[in-house]
Motif scaffolding. Structure first.
Motif, mmCIF file in Angstrom:
data_model
loop_
_atom_site.group_PDB
_atom_site.id
_atom_site.type_symbol
_atom_site.label_atom_id
_atom_site.label_comp_id
_atom_site.label_asym_id
_atom_site.label_seq_id
_atom_site.Cartn_x
_atom_site.Cartn_y
_atom_site.Cartn_z
ATOM 1 N N LEU A 1 76.171 -6.655 30.438
ATOM 2 C CA LEU A 1 76.340 -5.899 29.190
ATOM 3 C C LEU A 1 76.260 -4.392 29.406
ATOM 4 O O LEU A 1 76.965 -3.622 28.739
ATOM 5 C CB LEU A 1 75.277 -6.316 28.172
ATOM 6 N N SER A 2 75.412 -3.967 30.329
ATOM 7 C CA SER A 2 75.199 -2.533 30.523
ATOM 8 C C SER A 2 76.411 -1.837 31.150
ATOM 9 O O SER A 2 76.440 -0.609 31.233
ATOM 10 C CB SER A 2 73.950 -2.295 31.387
ATOM 11 N N GLN A 3 77.406 -2.615 31.545
ATOM 12 C CA GLN A 3 78.662 -2.032 32.034
ATOM 13 C C GLN A 3 79.685 -1.828 30.907
ATOM 14 O O GLN A 3 80.726 -1.222 31.115
ATOM 15 C CB GLN A 3 79.306 -2.970 33.076
ATOM 16 N N MET A 4 79.403 -2.378 29.735
ATOM 17 C CA MET A 4 80.463 -2.532 28.734
ATOM 18 C C MET A 4 80.671 -1.420 27.716
ATOM 19 O O MET A 4 81.787 -1.240 27.249
ATOM 20 C CB MET A 4 80.246 -3.859 27.987
ATOM 21 N N PRO A 5 79.616 -0.683 27.322
ATOM 22 C CA PRO A 5 79.872 0.235 26.205
ATOM 23 C C PRO A 5 80.702 1.465 26.555
ATOM 24 O O PRO A 5 81.390 2.022 25.702
ATOM 25 C CB PRO A 5 78.466 0.697 25.782
ATOM 26 N N TRP A 6 80.649 1.918 27.784
ATOM 27 C CA TRP A 6 80.964 3.312 28.101
ATOM 28 C C TRP A 6 82.427 3.678 27.979
ATOM 29 O O TRP A 6 82.755 4.809 27.587
ATOM 30 C CB TRP A 6 80.390 3.654 29.476
ATOM 31 N N ASP A 7 83.331 2.765 28.284
ATOM 32 C CA ASP A 7 84.752 3.119 28.173
ATOM 33 C C ASP A 7 85.222 3.150 26.720
ATOM 34 O O ASP A 7 86.388 3.478 26.457
ATOM 35 C CB ASP A 7 85.638 2.208 29.043
ATOM 36 N N ALA B 1 73.221 9.781 32.133
ATOM 37 C CA ALA B 1 72.362 8.869 31.356
ATOM 38 C C ALA B 1 72.828 7.421 31.528
ATOM 39 O O ALA B 1 72.013 6.502 31.666
ATOM 40 C CB ALA B 1 72.373 9.271 29.882
ATOM 41 N N GLN B 2 74.159 7.205 31.532
ATOM 42 C CA GLN B 2 74.703 5.856 31.758
ATOM 43 C C GLN B 2 74.287 5.344 33.135
ATOM 44 O O GLN B 2 73.850 4.195 33.286
ATOM 45 C CB GLN B 2 76.232 5.878 31.704
ATOM 46 N N ASP B 3 74.440 6.207 34.137
ATOM 47 C CA ASP B 3 74.131 5.793 35.511
ATOM 48 C C ASP B 3 72.643 5.484 35.677
ATOM 49 O O ASP B 3 72.272 4.519 36.359
ATOM 50 C CB ASP B 3 74.554 6.887 36.505
ATOM 51 N N ASN B 4 71.806 6.312 35.048
ATOM 52 C CA ASN B 4 70.365 6.067 35.136
ATOM 53 C C ASN B 4 69.990 4.737 34.477
ATOM 54 O O ASN B 4 69.164 3.975 34.995
ATOM 55 C CB ASN B 4 69.589 7.206 34.467
ATOM 56 N N PHE B 5 70.613 4.480 33.333
ATOM 57 C CA PHE B 5 70.360 3.225 32.621
ATOM 58 C C PHE B 5 70.828 2.036 33.456
ATOM 59 O O PHE B 5 70.094 1.053 33.649
ATOM 60 C CB PHE B 5 71.085 3.265 31.267
ATOM 61 N N ARG B 6 72.019 2.139 33.995
ATOM 62 C CA ARG B 6 72.546 1.063 34.848
ATOM 63 C C ARG B 6 71.622 0.835 36.054
ATOM 64 O O ARG B 6 71.354 -0.306 36.437
ATOM 65 C CB ARG B 6 73.955 1.408 35.347
ATOM 66 N N GLY C 1 59.767 -1.445 31.320
ATOM 67 C CA GLY C 1 59.394 -0.148 30.761
ATOM 68 C C GLY C 1 60.372 0.953 31.148
ATOM 69 O O GLY C 1 60.699 1.825 30.335
ATOM 70 N N GLU C 2 60.871 0.877 32.357
ATOM 71 C CA GLU C 2 61.823 1.893 32.804
ATOM 72 C C GLU C 2 63.162 1.760 32.076
ATOM 73 O O GLU C 2 63.789 2.762 31.720
ATOM 74 C CB GLU C 2 62.021 1.790 34.321
ATOM 75 N N VAL C 3 63.591 0.535 31.841
ATOM 76 C CA VAL C 3 64.819 0.343 31.048
ATOM 77 C C VAL C 3 64.613 0.925 29.647
ATOM 78 O O VAL C 3 65.470 1.651 29.128
ATOM 79 C CB VAL C 3 65.204 -1.151 30.971
ATOM 80 N N LEU C 4 63.460 0.613 29.052
ATOM 81 C CA LEU C 4 63.182 1.104 27.692
ATOM 82 C C LEU C 4 63.192 2.627 27.649
ATOM 83 O O LEU C 4 63.738 3.229 26.717
ATOM 84 C CB LEU C 4 61.832 0.556 27.208
ATOM 85 N N ASN C 5 62.611 3.262 28.651
ATOM 86 C CA ASN C 5 62.624 4.730 28.700
ATOM 87 C C ASN C 5 64.061 5.262 28.722
ATOM 88 O O ASN C 5 64.366 6.285 28.116
ATOM 89 C CB ASN C 5 61.884 5.230 29.945
ATOM 90 N N ASN C 6 64.935 4.547 29.426
ATOM 91 C CA ASN C 6 66.339 4.968 29.469
ATOM 92 C C ASN C 6 67.045 4.754 28.138
ATOM 93 O O ASN C 6 67.858 5.582 27.730
ATOM 94 C CB ASN C 6 67.071 4.227 30.604
ATOM 95 N N ASN D 1 78.602 17.324 26.317
ATOM 96 C CA ASN D 1 77.848 17.246 27.581
ATOM 97 C C ASN D 1 78.226 15.935 28.291
ATOM 98 O O ASN D 1 77.392 15.052 28.501
ATOM 99 C CB ASN D 1 76.340 17.314 27.294
ATOM 100 N N ALA D 2 79.499 15.854 28.624
ATOM 101 C CA ALA D 2 80.027 14.608 29.202
ATOM 102 C C ALA D 2 79.332 14.261 30.521
ATOM 103 O O ALA D 2 79.063 13.087 30.794
ATOM 104 C CB ALA D 2 81.537 14.719 29.408
ATOM 105 N N ALA D 3 79.000 15.286 31.313
ATOM 106 C CA ALA D 3 78.335 15.019 32.595
ATOM 107 C C ALA D 3 76.940 14.452 32.360
ATOM 108 O O ALA D 3 76.500 13.520 33.051
ATOM 109 C CB ALA D 3 78.258 16.293 33.427
ATOM 110 N N GLY D 4 76.239 14.997 31.374
ATOM 111 C CA GLY D 4 74.911 14.489 31.045
ATOM 112 C C GLY D 4 74.963 13.065 30.521
ATOM 113 O O GLY D 4 74.091 12.238 30.832
ATOM 114 N N PHE D 5 75.990 12.766 29.735
ATOM 115 C CA PHE D 5 76.151 11.410 29.198
ATOM 116 C C PHE D 5 76.419 10.429 30.337
ATOM 117 O O PHE D 5 75.864 9.330 30.368
ATOM 118 C CB PHE D 5 77.290 11.408 28.172
ATOM 119 N N LYS D 6 77.228 10.867 31.290
ATOM 120 C CA LYS D 6 77.520 10.003 32.449
ATOM 121 C C LYS D 6 76.252 9.759 33.277
ATOM 122 O O LYS D 6 75.987 8.622 33.716
ATOM 123 C CB LYS D 6 78.609 10.651 33.306
#
Lengths: 150, 150
Positions: free
Chosen positions: A74-80, A107-112, A134-139, A100-105
């Motif tokens: 699922l964590s691969q699915m929202p971004w496109d 954030a996606q990578d950190n979450f993944r 807990g780390e996922v939740l922080n993301n 802030n497209a770079a920051g959003f990217k």
């Protein structure tokens, strides 16, 4: 003719809404619906893990491992679905997604990355699993704070 | 106190709608939203494969393999949302879901089996992949015909 029939069968199977978008780039409203669907399902499968981590549900290693595997997909699915042409659609997407497209990217990578760690940690006992939850939740929180309107 | 804070953080992360359902069995409207989200995403990731099979998109083995893996996760997600207490919610779920529960379960299992075969076939060349895509589509159509209102 056979190909045409197959296409019609596909349209019937997937429903009219999809049919419209199937022959070109998906329309903005469809993209928003799809990315929101991914968020809904991330909530479904992360929810119980967050509650286990918060002591509100008993820890269950099997559920953690199963849900972590589903979250890995699922964590691969929202971004496109966050394309520029969806800006006019009603959603909670914050302007920072585009400003802030770079920051959003990042954030996606950190979450993944946190979800990938959870997949491994889910087989390593309660303490490791809970730390990874807990780390996922922080993301989740961090990305929502920066890139979702309140 | 720390646990309470974690719970609040979780609620913030997932949104109010989720919070309500998090402490008990999910409410019927949430279950319907979640199962429809899974159908939406199955459409997103199956759509291009159906179009490849129909000759409307060029065959791309990488896309087939990636989407098959995501469908393997998604195809596990809708079914626990079809609980008896969702009968009163607005949706296209047909009465046969409850009147023929064994048949609905068989349809789910057949669909899951077809998706599992697709995961394997997606690494076995275009002809095998397309045959497996066709079989998944047949399962979509058959289940929609029997268990979804038109």
């Amino acid at each position: 003719m056979q190909k045409k029939l197959a296409t019609i069968a596909l349209a019937l199977a997937l429903g009219i809404g999809y049919t419209i978008s199937a022959f070109a780039q998906a329309k903005p409203d469809v993209l928003v619906k799809q990315r929101q669907a991914a968020m809904t399902l991330q909530g479904k499968y992360f929810g119980p893990l967050g509650l286990m981590n918060a002591g509100k549900l008993p820890f269950n290693a099997d559920v953690v491992a199963r849900n972590a595997a589903l979250l890995d997909a699922l964590s691969q699915m929202p971004w496109d679905g966050f394309t520029e042409d969806t800006k006019g659609e009603k959603s909670r997407a914050a302007p920072e997604i585009y400003g802030n497209a770079a920051g959003f990217k990042t954030a996606q990578d950190n979450f993944r990355g946190a979800v990938t760690k959870l997949v491994g940690a889910s087989k390593s006992g309660e303490a490791a699993a809970k730390a990874a939850i807990g780390e996922v939740l922080n993301n989740c929180n961090s990305c929502h704070k920066n890139f979702r309107t309140q």
